[in-house]
Design a protein around this motif. Structure first.
Motif, short mmCIF file in Angstrom:
data_model
loop_
_atom_site.label_atom_id
_atom_site.label_comp_id
_atom_site.label_asym_id
_atom_site.label_seq_id
_atom_site.Cartn_x
_atom_site.Cartn_y
_atom_site.Cartn_z
N THR A 178 0.84 -1.19 0.00
CA THR A 178 0.00 0.00 0.00
C THR A 178 0.88 1.25 0.00
OG1 THR A 178 -1.70 1.22 1.24
CG2 THR A 178 -0.12 -0.06 2.53
N ASP A 179 0.32 2.36 -0.44
CA ASP A 179 1.05 3.63 -0.40
C ASP A 179 0.46 4.57 0.65
OD1 ASP A 179 -1.33 4.27 -1.63
OD2 ASP A 179 -0.44 5.07 -3.47
N VAL A 180 -0.40 4.07 1.54
CA VAL A 180 -0.95 4.93 2.59
C VAL A 180 0.13 5.22 3.63
CG1 VAL A 180 -3.24 3.92 2.27
CG2 VAL A 180 -1.77 3.05 4.09
N ASP A 181 -0.07 6.27 4.42
CA ASP A 181 0.84 6.62 5.50
C ASP A 181 0.64 5.62 6.64
OD1 ASP A 181 2.37 7.71 7.49
OD2 ASP A 181 1.30 9.63 7.58
N LEU A 182 1.57 4.71 6.82
CA LEU A 182 1.42 3.68 7.84
C LEU A 182 1.33 4.27 9.24
CD1 LEU A 182 3.85 0.84 6.66
CD2 LEU A 182 1.43 1.15 6.14
N ASP A 183 2.06 5.35 9.48
CA ASP A 183 2.06 5.95 10.81
C ASP A 183 0.70 6.52 11.20
OD1 ASP A 183 4.75 5.37 11.32
OD2 ASP A 183 5.42 7.19 10.29
N ALA A 184 -0.12 6.84 10.20
CA ALA A 184 -1.41 7.47 10.48
C ALA A 184 -2.51 6.46 10.79
CB ALA A 184 -1.82 8.34 9.29
N LEU A 185 -2.23 5.17 10.64
CA LEU A 185 -3.26 4.14 10.81
C LEU A 185 -3.42 3.75 12.27
CD1 LEU A 185 -2.42 1.80 7.79
CD2 LEU A 185 -4.28 3.47 7.95
#
Length: 297
Positions: A178-185
């Motif tokens: 995935t290209d989502v911000d992992l830290d924001a999950l």
């Protein structure tokens, strides 16, 4: 009357995937009927117990009732068995971070010698036999066996749906690039997955590709992982292998070396020759005894 010695307990971790370790070479201290699911959960409690992502009992294979079923013809070749329990008390098949710590404990306890470890020692697990060895200069490697893809699936967590590759490392994984911000999950929830694809639950890896390579590797990824029966952990060895395999597969590569950054540190995974080899550190942090007061609680 002489009182029996207080049961010893060790604490340690592999890239901050931490465990309560129970030395029990002869299987007399923690037999199955004593080390039940309730006690495992108490041991893993971080405020009222020693605390950890799981429990590792260091025991000879012949003292483990289900070792023969797990190891088959390899039973006699595996003197030692990693009796691994998840934090919820359930049995676990395999753990790449745990088995490195397991070998580190065998060395620290004088149960194997360093020369044998550098050549590799065959250790029994509920996922089958695994060869693990010491790296000259520090660290440990483990032959994790082949990564076996078995379909594609989706997981819903943190209000998002992630598609990924289902991979068996002796335990089930869903590796989602995935290209989502992992830290924001927010990964405090339990992933919703297809129960037909994952009837016994799944370990979920959310993986981002950092760059094409680095440090002599073919790929470099970062991941966060939610382990079944545990929740999010700082690291997962089998998850790192599943993530590395998925990253190479996405690039059309059947083999290669992948640097894997997890919240607890850095691992290296080599995929090729029909297997995966995981390399990383293992550290003992404390040793002590469980008091009669705590055991009676």
């Amino acid at each position: 009357m002489t009182q029996p010695p207080a049961p010893r307990v060790l604490l340690g971790h592999g890239t901050e995937n931490d465990f309560v370790v129970l030395p029990d070479p002869d299987g007399t201290g923690w037999p199955e009927q004593r080390l039940d699911a309730a006690l495992v959960r108490r041991l893993c409690e971080r405020r009222s117990g020693p605390g950890g992502d799981g429990v590792l009992r260091v025991v000879r294979s012949r003292h483990v009732p289900d070792a023969a079923a797990a190891l088959g013809a390899d039973l006699d070749r595996c003197e030692w068995f990693m009796d691994h329990r998840n934090a919820d008390g359930s049995h676990a098949e395999m753990c790449g971070n745990g088995i490195r710590l397991f070998l580190h404990v065998l060395l620290a306890e004088g149960l194997v010698d360093r020369a044998a470890c550098e050549k590799g020692v065959l250790v029994g697990t509920r996922g089958g036999p695994r060869r693990v060895g010491a790296v000259p200069g520090g660290g440990y490697w483990v032959d994790m066996g082949p990564a076996r893809p078995f379909g594609r699936g989706e997981a819903r967590i943190a209000g998002r749906t992630f598609a990924g590759l289902a991979v068996s490392m002796g335990n089930p994984h869903l590796a989602c690039l995935t290209d989502v911000d992992l830290d924001a999950l927010d990964l405090t929830g339990v992933p919703a997955v297809d129960p037909q694809l994952f009837p016994e639950g799944v370990n979920l890896e959310l993986v981002t590709l950092l760059r094409a390579g680095g440090e002599g590797a073919d790929a470099h990824v970062r991941l966060r992982v939610v382990e079944r029966g545990v929740g999010e952990t700082r690291s997962c060895g089998t998850g790192a292998c599943a993530a590395a395999f998925a990253a190479l597969e996405a690039r059309g590569a059947g083999s290669g070396t992948v640097v894997v950054d997890v919240p607890g540190g850095r691992l290296s995974v080599r995929v090729g020759d029909g297997t995966t080899v995981l390399t990383g550190p293992a550290v003992l942090t404390a040793t002590g005894v469980l008091t009669a007061e705590w055991l009676a609680g």
